[in-house]
Design a protein around this motif. Structure first.
Motif, short mmCIF file in Angstrom:
data_model
loop_
_atom_site.label_atom_id
_atom_site.label_comp_id
_atom_site.label_asym_id
_atom_site.label_seq_id
_atom_site.Cartn_x
_atom_site.Cartn_y
_atom_site.Cartn_z
N PRO A 202 0.80 -1.23 0.00
CA PRO A 202 0.00 0.00 0.00
C PRO A 202 0.83 1.27 0.00
O PRO A 202 0.45 2.27 -0.62
CB PRO A 202 -0.84 -0.12 1.28
CG PRO A 202 -0.13 -1.12 2.12
CD PRO A 202 0.51 -2.07 1.16
N ASP A 203 1.98 1.28 0.70
CA ASP A 203 2.84 2.47 0.68
C ASP A 203 3.33 2.76 -0.73
O ASP A 203 3.39 3.92 -1.16
CB ASP A 203 4.03 2.28 1.62
CG ASP A 203 3.63 2.35 3.09
OD1 ASP A 203 2.58 2.96 3.38
OD2 ASP A 203 4.35 1.79 3.92
N GLY A 204 3.68 1.71 -1.46
CA GLY A 204 4.11 1.88 -2.84
C GLY A 204 2.99 2.38 -3.72
O GLY A 204 3.20 3.20 -4.62
N MET A 205 1.77 1.91 -3.47
CA MET A 205 0.62 2.35 -4.24
C MET A 205 0.34 3.83 -3.99
O MET A 205 0.12 4.61 -4.93
CB MET A 205 -0.60 1.51 -3.85
CG MET A 205 -1.88 1.85 -4.62
SD MET A 205 -1.85 1.26 -6.32
CE MET A 205 -1.56 2.78 -7.20
N ILE A 206 0.36 4.23 -2.72
CA ILE A 206 0.10 5.64 -2.38
C ILE A 206 1.17 6.54 -2.99
O ILE A 206 0.87 7.61 -3.54
CB ILE A 206 0.04 5.81 -0.85
CG1 ILE A 206 -1.22 5.11 -0.30
CG2 ILE A 206 0.03 7.29 -0.46
CD1 ILE A 206 -1.23 4.99 1.21
N GLU A 207 2.44 6.12 -2.90
CA GLU A 207 3.52 6.90 -3.49
C GLU A 207 3.34 7.03 -5.00
O GLU A 207 3.58 8.10 -5.58
CB GLU A 207 4.87 6.24 -3.19
CG GLU A 207 6.06 6.99 -3.74
CD GLU A 207 7.38 6.29 -3.44
OE1 GLU A 207 8.33 6.50 -4.22
OE2 GLU A 207 7.45 5.55 -2.44
N MET A 208 2.89 5.95 -5.64
CA MET A 208 2.68 5.98 -7.08
C MET A 208 1.56 6.95 -7.44
O MET A 208 1.66 7.72 -8.41
CB MET A 208 2.34 4.57 -7.59
CG MET A 208 2.31 4.44 -9.10
SD MET A 208 3.95 4.62 -9.86
CE MET A 208 4.74 3.08 -9.31
N ILE A 209 0.48 6.94 -6.69
CA ILE A 209 -0.62 7.87 -6.93
C ILE A 209 -0.15 9.31 -6.76
O ILE A 209 -0.46 10.19 -7.59
CB ILE A 209 -1.79 7.57 -5.97
CG1 ILE A 209 -2.46 6.24 -6.35
CG2 ILE A 209 -2.83 8.70 -6.01
CD1 ILE A 209 -3.51 5.77 -5.37
N GLU A 210 0.62 9.57 -5.71
CA GLU A 210 1.12 10.91 -5.47
C GLU A 210 2.02 11.38 -6.62
O GLU A 210 1.96 12.54 -7.06
CB GLU A 210 1.90 10.96 -4.15
CG GLU A 210 1.06 10.71 -2.89
CD GLU A 210 0.25 11.93 -2.50
OE1 GLU A 210 0.33 12.96 -3.21
OE2 GLU A 210 -0.47 11.87 -1.50
N ARG A 211 2.86 10.50 -7.13
CA ARG A 211 3.74 10.86 -8.24
C ARG A 211 2.93 11.24 -9.48
O ARG A 211 3.27 12.19 -10.19
CB ARG A 211 4.67 9.68 -8.57
CG ARG A 211 5.81 9.49 -7.59
CD ARG A 211 6.59 8.22 -7.91
NE ARG A 211 7.09 8.23 -9.29
CZ ARG A 211 7.56 7.15 -9.91
NH1 ARG A 211 7.60 5.98 -9.26
NH2 ARG A 211 8.00 7.23 -11.14
N HIS A 212 1.86 10.50 -9.73
CA HIS A 212 1.03 10.80 -10.89
C HIS A 212 0.32 12.14 -10.72
O HIS A 212 0.21 12.92 -11.67
CB HIS A 212 0.02 9.67 -11.12
CG HIS A 212 0.59 8.50 -11.84
ND1 HIS A 212 1.50 7.64 -11.25
CD2 HIS A 212 0.42 8.05 -13.10
CE1 HIS A 212 1.84 6.70 -12.13
NE2 HIS A 212 1.19 6.93 -13.25
N PHE A 213 -0.17 12.43 -9.52
CA PHE A 213 -0.84 13.71 -9.29
C PHE A 213 0.15 14.86 -9.40
O PHE A 213 -0.21 15.95 -9.88
CB PHE A 213 -1.52 13.72 -7.92
CG PHE A 213 -2.93 13.17 -7.96
CD1 PHE A 213 -3.93 13.85 -8.64
CD2 PHE A 213 -3.24 11.99 -7.31
CE1 PHE A 213 -5.23 13.36 -8.68
CE2 PHE A 213 -4.54 11.48 -7.36
CZ PHE A 213 -5.53 12.17 -8.04
#
Length: 225
Positions: A202-213
């Motif tokens: 989940p930490d990797g998923m959240i980081e990935m979402i933040e990078r896209h935003f």
């Protein structure tokens, strides 16, 4: 066990489930967990409703009390998370602009999912793995995209309500909801293809979402040169 997410609320407003409701929730959770385990172990197409029901020691008839078909049970965790996201979005402070509110709501959703489903077949890692299963299963992908289109309409309605706009006249809520949906889907695909992010769960998923935003504004309005 895949405990269903609870919508944001105050302590005084928390709803306590009765014994019968808790039993029904446990049965539903068990069916979701069993389905996910079987789907990930042997594939979606090779798993039958009878096998899912048998894994929980209930009848096929009981399965159909909770889910209309295999597609619905396969997408249940994601559908629950999307419903929770809508509740989070509605609860965001009015001073946040639409993009800020959606970004905060999706991050809150994933953090809550990680906290309430930390491990096991109904856990957040399994939920993330299901995105890969969906992308590689045409039947599930079609069902997921149909649901995502419906979800975009709901998001657009929430944004329009927050901003006191008429979505039938003002295109911005629907346009931003569509862009947001594309960002989240691409984040999921990027997560699935990134071994390091994948390993972080989940930490990797959240980081990935933040990078896209972080890239959304420059991509839409900035110079690419």
């Amino acid at each position: 066990m895949a405990t269903q997410l609870t919508a944001p609320t105050t302590a005084a407003g928390c709803r306590v489930l009765g014994l019968r409701e808790r039993k029904k929730q446990r049965t539903r959770d068990a069916l979701v967990d069993a389905a996910h385990t079987l789907f990930l172990q042997q594939g979606y197409g090779r798993t039958t409703v009878d096998e899912i029901a048998a894994a929980v020691d209930v009848s096929q008839r009981t399965f159909f009390r909770y889910f209309a078909n295999k597609e619905e049970v396969a997408l249940a965790v994601i559908a629950d998370a999307e419903d929770f996201f809508i509740d989070c979005l509605r609860a965001r402070p009015a001073e946040e602009n639409p993009l800020q509110a959606m970004r905060a709501a999706i991050t809150q959703t994933w953090r809550t999912l990680a906290a309430t489903r930390a491990s096991g077949p109904g856990g957040v890692t399994a939920a993330l793995e299901l995105f890969e299963l969906i992308e590689n299963t045409p039947t599930l992908l079609a069902a997921h995209l149909r649901h995502s289109t419906q979800q975009e309409q709901v998001v657009a309605g929430v944004l329009a309500e927050r901003e006191d706009l008429d979505p039938a006249v003002d295109l911005r809520p629907r346009l931003l909801a569509a862009v947001f949906g594309a960002v989240i889907r691409h984040s999921h695909l990027s997560w699935a293809g990134d071994g390091r992010a994948h390993e972080r769960g989940p930490d990797g998923m959240i980081e990935m979402i933040e990078r896209h935003f972080d890239q959304l504004g420059p991509a839409l309005a900035g110079s690419w040169r």
